[in-house]
Design an enzyme around this catalytic site. Structure first.
Site, PDB file in Angstrom:
ATOM      1  N   SER A 120       0.822  -1.204   0.000  1.00 22.31           N
ATOM      2  CA  SER A 120       0.000   0.000   0.000  1.00 22.31           C
ATOM      3  C   SER A 120       0.855   1.253   0.000  1.00 22.31           C
ATOM      4  O   SER A 120       0.316   2.350  -0.089  1.00 22.31           O
ATOM      5  CB  SER A 120      -0.941  -0.014   1.197  1.00 22.31           C
ATOM      6  OG  SER A 120      -0.287  -0.477   2.336  1.00 22.31           O
ATOM      7  N   HIS A 141      -2.317  -2.657  -6.339  1.00 26.03           N
ATOM      8  CA  HIS A 141      -2.804  -2.352  -4.993  1.00 26.03           C
ATOM      9  C   HIS A 141      -4.322  -2.536  -4.960  1.00 26.03           C
ATOM     10  O   HIS A 141      -5.073  -1.728  -5.514  1.00 26.03           O
ATOM     11  CB  HIS A 141      -2.387  -0.919  -4.621  1.00 26.03           C
ATOM     12  CG  HIS A 141      -2.791  -0.513  -3.255  1.00 26.03           C
ATOM     13  ND1 HIS A 141      -3.067   0.781  -2.904  1.00 26.03           N
ATOM     14  CD2 HIS A 141      -2.976  -1.256  -2.121  1.00 26.03           C
ATOM     15  CE1 HIS A 141      -3.404   0.832  -1.631  1.00 26.03           C
ATOM     16  NE2 HIS A 141      -3.361  -0.389  -1.137  1.00 26.03           N
ATOM     17  N   GLU A 153      -5.173  -0.205  -8.009  1.00 26.41           N
ATOM     18  CA  GLU A 153      -4.257   0.873  -8.357  1.00 26.41           C
ATOM     19  C   GLU A 153      -3.005   0.205  -8.936  1.00 26.41           C
ATOM     20  O   GLU A 153      -2.373  -0.600  -8.256  1.00 26.41           O
ATOM     21  CB  GLU A 153      -3.957   1.605  -7.044  1.00 26.41           C
ATOM     22  CG  GLU A 153      -3.173   2.841  -7.137  1.00 26.41           C
ATOM     23  CD  GLU A 153      -3.023   3.528  -5.763  1.00 26.41           C
ATOM     24  OE1 GLU A 153      -2.745   4.710  -5.752  1.00 26.41           O
ATOM     25  OE2 GLU A 153      -3.159   2.872  -4.705  1.00 26.41           O
ATOM     26  N   ASN A 191      -3.438   6.086  -0.923  1.00 26.82           N
ATOM     27  CA  ASN A 191      -2.997   6.341   0.452  1.00 26.82           C
ATOM     28  C   ASN A 191      -2.333   7.699   0.648  1.00 26.82           C
ATOM     29  O   ASN A 191      -2.224   8.176   1.767  1.00 26.82           O
ATOM     30  CB  ASN A 191      -2.100   5.203   0.941  1.00 26.82           C
ATOM     31  CG  ASN A 191      -2.953   4.016   1.334  1.00 26.82           C
ATOM     32  OD1 ASN A 191      -4.050   4.186   1.861  1.00 26.82           O
ATOM     33  ND2 ASN A 191      -2.485   2.814   1.053  1.00 26.82           N
TER      34      ASN A 191
HETATM   35  N1  CAA Z   1     -15.654 -10.019   1.823  1.00 25.76           N
HETATM   36  C1  CAA Z   1     -16.604 -10.171   0.895  1.00 25.76           C
HETATM   37  N2  CAA Z   1     -17.754  -9.477   0.870  1.00 25.76           N
HETATM   38  C2  CAA Z   1     -17.957  -8.610   1.861  1.00 25.76           C
HETATM   39  C3  CAA Z   1     -17.015  -8.390   2.886  1.00 25.76           C
HETATM   40  C4  CAA Z   1     -15.832  -9.143   2.851  1.00 25.76           C
HETATM   41  N3  CAA Z   1     -14.876  -9.011   3.778  1.00 25.76           N
HETATM   42  N4  CAA Z   1     -17.519  -7.444   3.731  1.00 25.76           N
HETATM   43  C5  CAA Z   1     -18.717  -7.084   3.250  1.00 25.76           C
HETATM   44  N5  CAA Z   1     -18.969  -7.778   2.118  1.00 25.76           N
HETATM   45  C6  CAA Z   1     -20.166  -7.685   1.270  1.00 25.76           C
HETATM   46  C7  CAA Z   1     -21.365  -8.242   1.997  1.00 25.76           C
HETATM   47  O1  CAA Z   1     -21.494  -9.628   1.784  1.00 25.76           O
HETATM   48  C8  CAA Z   1     -22.505  -7.458   1.364  1.00 25.76           C
HETATM   49  O2  CAA Z   1     -22.858  -8.043   0.123  1.00 25.76           O
HETATM   50  P1  CAA Z   1     -24.406  -8.093  -0.325  1.00 25.76           P
HETATM   51  O3  CAA Z   1     -24.925  -6.707  -0.186  1.00 25.76           O
HETATM   52  O4  CAA Z   1     -24.340  -8.547  -1.738  1.00 25.76           O
HETATM   53  O5  CAA Z   1     -25.050  -9.061   0.614  1.00 25.76           O
HETATM   54  C9  CAA Z   1     -21.871  -6.099   1.038  1.00 25.76           C
HETATM   55  O6  CAA Z   1     -20.448  -6.301   1.044  1.00 25.76           O
HETATM   56  C10 CAA Z   1     -22.223  -5.060   2.077  1.00 25.76           C
HETATM   57  O7  CAA Z   1     -21.837  -5.561   3.351  1.00 25.76           O
HETATM   58  P2  CAA Z   1     -22.591  -5.257   4.704  1.00 25.76           P
HETATM   59  O8  CAA Z   1     -24.060  -5.043   4.420  1.00 25.76           O
HETATM   60  O9  CAA Z   1     -22.202  -6.292   5.703  1.00 25.76           O
HETATM   61  O10 CAA Z   1     -21.953  -3.947   5.257  1.00 25.76           O
HETATM   62  P3  CAA Z   1     -21.876  -2.501   4.658  1.00 25.76           P
HETATM   63  O11 CAA Z   1     -22.988  -2.157   3.772  1.00 25.76           O
HETATM   64  O12 CAA Z   1     -21.611  -1.689   5.858  1.00 25.76           O
HETATM   65  O13 CAA Z   1     -20.561  -2.532   3.754  1.00 25.76           O
HETATM   66  C11 CAA Z   1     -18.233  -2.306   3.392  1.00 25.76           C
HETATM   67  C12 CAA Z   1     -19.328  -2.975   4.245  1.00 25.76           C
HETATM   68  C13 CAA Z   1     -18.326  -2.795   1.972  1.00 25.76           C
HETATM   69  C14 CAA Z   1     -16.916  -2.727   3.999  1.00 25.76           C
HETATM   70  C15 CAA Z   1     -18.461  -0.735   3.441  1.00 25.76           C
HETATM   71  O14 CAA Z   1     -18.562  -0.310   4.765  1.00 25.76           O
HETATM   72  C16 CAA Z   1     -17.352   0.030   2.756  1.00 25.76           C
HETATM   73  O15 CAA Z   1     -17.327   0.175   1.548  1.00 25.76           O
HETATM   74  N6  CAA Z   1     -16.423   0.573   3.573  1.00 25.76           N
HETATM   75  C17 CAA Z   1     -15.266   1.288   3.070  1.00 25.76           C
HETATM   76  C18 CAA Z   1     -14.201   0.310   2.701  1.00 25.76           C
HETATM   77  C19 CAA Z   1     -12.975   0.995   2.182  1.00 25.76           C
HETATM   78  O16 CAA Z   1     -12.853   2.211   2.113  1.00 25.76           O
HETATM   79  N7  CAA Z   1     -12.007   0.170   1.796  1.00 25.76           N
HETATM   80  C20 CAA Z   1     -10.739   0.645   1.333  1.00 25.76           C
HETATM   81  C21 CAA Z   1      -9.812   0.699   2.489  1.00 25.76           C
HETATM   82  S1  CAA Z   1      -8.267   1.327   2.000  1.00 25.76           S
HETATM   83  C22 CAA Z   1      -7.458  -0.006   1.444  1.00 25.76           C
HETATM   84  O17 CAA Z   1      -7.889  -1.115   1.432  1.00 25.76           O
HETATM   85  C23 CAA Z   1      -6.119   0.292   0.920  1.00 25.76           C
HETATM   86  C24 CAA Z   1      -5.018   0.433   1.861  1.00 25.76           C
HETATM   87  O18 CAA Z   1      -3.896   0.340   1.397  1.00 25.76           O
HETATM   88  C25 CAA Z   1      -5.154   0.756   3.277  1.00 25.76           C
END
Ligand code: CAA
Length: 287
Positions: A120, A141, A153, A191
């Protein structure tokens, strides 16, 4: 462009297992390796569970679930990745660990195999320099959770060849992702912007602007983000957030990137976020 069938994955944590699942569901054969056999088994079980629950929800058929399962095989030695045409490293965000893995991979995989890091923030140019094939090294990424997040990315190191970069773009597209191109500068695109926002939220808490819960509400309801900065930091892992801020601070040399002392304190206390059941929030009651 090379046709790619077999992808190796190093690291079976939340990123590696997500990449393995998405790769298998989009037609690639996958071999996944982890230094921890228990960790590898946990990841395989987790993927099987994800595939099953997706089939139950009607996201894909039972036949597709079984086909994807069959495409993912464990590797118990790094050398079992020998015949892969692309290896994606998704180990801990630690330079020393990643450099060792790339040196080892360079010795075990076939001469034409592409070596990609899911780092990342660590320099792809420097990772490439650990190998004798820097033209075949690039960054992919992925975002967490990999099966849900659309972005990959792509990062081009100084020596990354055009062919390598266009191949990883094609792989990302075949995985159903949207690919953006970033140059090899600290934090790349995501990031460079996301982590200073999270770090600033921690400074706001540190200076008493508002509580973590209220800052999260403010950012969710006020700016339409799915998670507030503290929820997101806990989800990513506070140790990872700190490691990325340190790369930004050191690599860009600007005091605006200095990690908040409160972030350091949480990491020192072992409150790494959701994976440790404790970060800015308490997850003890959640399985
Ligand atoms: N694996 C697979 N599917 C998942 C999952 C996982 N770990 N977590 C959630 N899901 C799926 C669920 O199964 C659900 O699917 P359906 O709607 O088809 O049933 C869908 O995602 C939505 O999940 P939830 O209803 O449980 O929860 P939510 O609506 O609150 O969404 C989330 C959860 C998708 C994580 C949402 O909160 C989100 O988009 N959060 C932001 C995530 C983000 O910004 N990620 C990037 C982080 S930065 C990074 O990764 C890079 C780095 O270098 C740090």
């Amino acid at each position: 462009m090379k046709e790619l069938k077999l992808i190796g994955i190093v690291g079976a944590g939340q990123m590696g297992r997500g990449i393995a699942q998405v790769a298998a569901q989009n037609g690639f054969e996958v071999k996944i390796f982890d230094v921890s056999k228990d960790g590898l088994q946990f990841a395989l079980n987790f993927i099987h569970q994800q595939l099953k629950s997706g089939a139950e929800k009607g996201k894909w058929s039972e036949a597709q679930e079984m086909e994807a399962r069959k495409k993912i095989n464990p590797a118990y030695q790094l050398s079992e990745l020998k015949n892969c045409q692309l290896v994606i490293e998704a180990a801990s965000e630690n330079k020393k660990i990643k450099f060792e893995i790339f040196k080892d991979l360079d010795n075990v995989v076939d001469a034409g195999c592409l070596l990609v890091s899911n780092t990342s923030s660590i320099s792809i140019t420097e990772i490439g320099a650990q190998t004798k094939r820097p033209h075949l090294v690039a960054g992919m990424h992925f975002m967490n959770p990999v099966p849900v997040m659309k972005l990959v990315e792509g990062i081009r190191g100084l020596e990354t060849s055009e062919e390598t970069f266009s191949t990883i773009e094609a792989v990302a597209l075949k995985m159903g992702k949207v690919f953006i191109k970033a140059n090899d500068l600290p934090g790349f695109a995501v990031n460079r912007i996301l982590m200073p926002m999270i770090n600033e939220a921690i400074y706001a808490l540190y200076e008493g602007v508002a509580s973590a819960r209220d800052i999260d509400q403010a950012m969710k309801l006020g700016t339409n983000q799915p998670m507030g900065p503290f929820e997101l930091a806990d989800f990513i892992g506070l140790d990872t957030c700190l490691a990325i801020m340190e790369v930004l601070h050191e690599g860009l040399g600007d005091s605006k990137y200095r990690p908040c002392p409160l972030l350091k304190k949480y990491v020192l206390a072992g409150r790494m976020g959701k994976k440790c059941k404790r970060g800015f929030y308490d997850y003890a009651s959640i399985n």
